[in-house]
Write a protein that holds these residues in place. Structure first.
Motif, mmCIF file in Angstrom:
data_model
loop_
_atom_site.group_PDB
_atom_site.id
_atom_site.type_symbol
_atom_site.label_atom_id
_atom_site.label_comp_id
_atom_site.label_asym_id
_atom_site.label_seq_id
_atom_site.Cartn_x
_atom_site.Cartn_y
_atom_site.Cartn_z
ATOM 1 N N VAL A 150 1.156 -1.276 0.053
ATOM 2 C CA VAL A 150 0.137 0.436 -0.148
ATOM 3 C C VAL A 150 0.962 1.223 0.210
ATOM 4 O O VAL A 150 0.665 2.065 -1.083
ATOM 5 C CB VAL A 150 -0.730 0.372 0.947
ATOM 6 C CG1 VAL A 150 -1.200 1.287 0.841
ATOM 7 C CG2 VAL A 150 -2.465 -1.099 1.185
ATOM 8 N N GLN A 186 2.754 1.285 -3.345
ATOM 9 C CA GLN A 186 2.207 1.725 -4.466
ATOM 10 C C GLN A 186 1.240 3.651 -4.500
ATOM 11 O O GLN A 186 1.398 3.584 -4.935
ATOM 12 C CB GLN A 186 0.527 0.926 -5.088
ATOM 13 C CG GLN A 186 1.334 -0.372 -5.142
ATOM 14 C CD GLN A 186 0.243 -1.449 -5.545
ATOM 15 O OE1 GLN A 186 0.387 -2.415 -6.073
ATOM 16 N NE2 GLN A 186 -1.376 -1.086 -5.366
ATOM 17 N N THR A 187 1.341 4.073 -3.381
ATOM 18 C CA THR A 187 0.924 5.020 -2.941
ATOM 19 C C THR A 187 1.622 6.050 -3.375
ATOM 20 O O THR A 187 1.922 6.599 -4.057
ATOM 21 C CB THR A 187 0.786 5.592 -1.964
ATOM 22 O OG1 THR A 187 -0.633 4.864 -1.279
ATOM 23 C CG2 THR A 187 -0.090 6.879 -1.617
ATOM 24 N N THR A 220 -4.323 1.247 -4.971
ATOM 25 C CA THR A 220 -4.129 1.131 -3.595
ATOM 26 C C THR A 220 -5.651 1.377 -2.984
ATOM 27 O O THR A 220 -5.740 0.257 -1.358
ATOM 28 C CB THR A 220 -3.170 1.914 -3.616
ATOM 29 O OG1 THR A 220 -2.190 1.991 -4.701
ATOM 30 C CG2 THR A 220 -2.427 2.084 -2.785
#
Length: 536
Positions: free
Chosen positions: A128, A131-132, A252
């Protein structure tokens, strides 16, 4: 964030127990050998029926790997192509450093495996945030990359640093996704994880390299789709980055609120301070194995022979006048062949001698490198016709086929020799070494091409000094503006291609081939920690 207890041993034990539903001690001695032997059997014999959960998990893995392939296709493919129209080979070689984190992720993979939040999930704790950050980085790059490319010579360092950071984030996400695949799928369908990885990464890379270049090319748009010619392609790099930045953030967000992660088996989520140290200790024990050290040298020396072909031939074709639109079309046509070749190579690599295809693939790629020199040297002065286009197409297909054969073959070998007691660390180490063997030569090859190239701007028969390198597109444009032309007295592409091919052939037939045959004949115990004098 917490530290997994003894993740190098206990964490891996949990992973193996989860995967095989057997205790760790059952993977030593005869049971381990039997499990090793089973790895050489065709995957189809071990796959079970896909449940709804497994189908959803495979779809999730394909999506995550596809997202990962988007920045990789840009850093390894599209951006170097765009830069070559503005910079010299040495400067493009500097940008290739941006791809290094993907080949060096081994050095921080134990940290990703050991540190996590038990309440949030072992893998989501990394996927998470990574990907953010990738999504935000893509959005920021989308607003600036066009201006950087306009002033590519002065902004090359900034561009390289930006994509280096992007690939570092993707490599970290890859480590977590690889680990999650082991628990997302049921035991009997774990072999689908590699299928999801192949499909997702190939699709993402293909989209950012081939499809983007096609959509970004004004020549292709004008030639095949537009009635009224334009000066730009359908999609700019900035808009492409912005689009995928939004997609990253949406996927995400769904992971945060729409997908939960199963807890660690037996509730073993307690913290412990030895996790990272233990994981690095396992890696060091593997590296001390004498046969691993030989395999390490094989990996580092096995790809420089044809690196000039795979790093510079397409750039050289563009430099000679081969249209970017035709090159993009070549890659589009090549994609179905890559999928088919992957299936054939997988079948060929089954059995007790998985490295035999690898050796044939090496010879094939070496031959393709020689043929590529002939194709480039035979570039038609009157323009590219169908015959020459087919020659370029055939060269691409053969090169990709041999590359796929080698990749699938070496992956099958890695799977067969990895010590099941520390399978995750072992596989990450072997695959990283294999990737590094293809990454490190590119920088030196591109630098070498410029070093050995002798070219000058000639105006009225007199060599004339210009501000930019005569080997760069900017230098050629500058020379043309003052009424001159660039005269190449010696092309470093042929020098580097010949040197690497000859030296690579000598190393392969003199050392690599007999060494590989020796390694292939070793018993499985020779690759296990504590059984060859190299482990604990």
């Amino acid at each position: 964030m917490n530290i997994a207890p003894n993740s190098g041993d206990v964490g891996l034990k949990q992973r193996i127990e989860k995967e095989e539903e057997l205790p760790l001690h059952d993977f030593t001695g005869a049971d381990a050998d039997k499990r090793d032997d089973d790895r050489w059997k065709p995957a189809s014999k071990t796959k079970g029926r896909l449940s709804q959960r497994d189908r959803q998990s495979i779809a999730l893995l394909v999506a995550l790997y596809l997202l990962q392939g988007i920045p990789l296709g840009l850093a390894f493919g599209s951006v170097p192509f765009i830069l070559k129209s503005k910079l010299s080979y040495s400067q493009v070689g500097l940008f290739t450093l941006a791809s290094y984190p993907y080949s060096l992720k081994l050095f921080w993979s134990p940290i990703v495996d050991a540190i996590y939040s038990p309440t949030y999930g072992r893998r989501k704790s990394w996927i998470v945030p990574m990907q953010t950050l990738v999504g935000v980085t893509l959005l920021l790059l989308g607003t600036r990359v066009e201006s950087w490319l306009e002033d590519a010579e002065n902004m090359l360092g900034v561009l390289t640093a930006a994509f280096f950071s992007l690939i570092f984030l993707c490599a970290t996400q890859d480590i977590a996704v690889d680990g999650w695949a082991l628990t997302l799928l049921s035991r009997e369908n774990l072999s689908y994880a590699s299928t999801a990885q192949t499909v997702g990464l190939t699709a993402g890379y293909f989209t950012s390299f081939t499809v983007f270049l096609a959509l970004n090319s004004p020549d292709l748009a004008n030639k095949y789709w537009r009635d009224v010619p334009g000066t730009a392609g359908f999609v700019s790099l900035g808009r492409y980055l912005t689009f995928w930045g939004v997609v990253y953030l949406l996927v995400t967000a769904w992971l945060v609120w729409g997908k939960s992660e199963d807890p660690e088996p037996d509730g073993k989520d307690e913290t412990g301070k030895g996790g990272v140290v233990s994981a690095y200790g396992s890696m060091w024990a593997v590296l001390r194995l004498p046969h691993i050290q030989q395999l390490l040298v094989v990996h580092l020396l096995s790809k420089f022979a044809f690196s000039p072909n795979e790093a510079a031939t397409n750039l050289k074709l563009l430099e000679r006048g081969f249209a970017a639109s035709d090159l993009a079309l070549t890659a589009l046509i090549d994609f179905p062949f890559e999928v088919m070749f992957g299936y054939l190579a997988a079948r060929w690599s089954q059995g007790p001698a998985p490295l035999k295809p690898w050796m044939y693939g090496f010879i094939g790629r070496l031959g393709s490198a020689v043929l590529a020199m002939l194709v480039v040297s035979g570039f038609p002065s009157g323009g590219v016709g169908y015959g020459y286009f087919l020659a370029v197409m055939a060269g691409h297909v053969v090169t990709q086929f041999m590359s796929t054969v080698q990749m699938v073959s070496i992956c099958a070998f890695h799977t067969g020799i990895a010590d099941p007691r520390i399978g995750g660390t072992y596989m990450t180490l072997l695959n990283t070494l294999s990737n590094l063997g293809g990454t490190w030569p590119r920088f030196f090859v591109l630098r070498g091409i410029d070093y050995f190239t002798v070219a000058s701007c000639v105006v009225g028969g007199v060599p004339t000094a210009i501000a930019h390198s005569a080997t760069s597109q900017l230098g050629k444009d500058e020379c043309r503006e003052i009424g001159g032309s660039v005269v190449v007295e010696r092309d470093g592409y042929y020098v580097m291609s010949s040197l690497c091919a000859v030296l690579g052939a000598l190393v392969f037939f003199g050392w690599t081939r007999p060494t590989v045959k020796l390694l292939e004949r070793l018993q499985k115990d020779a690759w296990k920690i504590g059984k060859s004098g190299g482990g604990d």
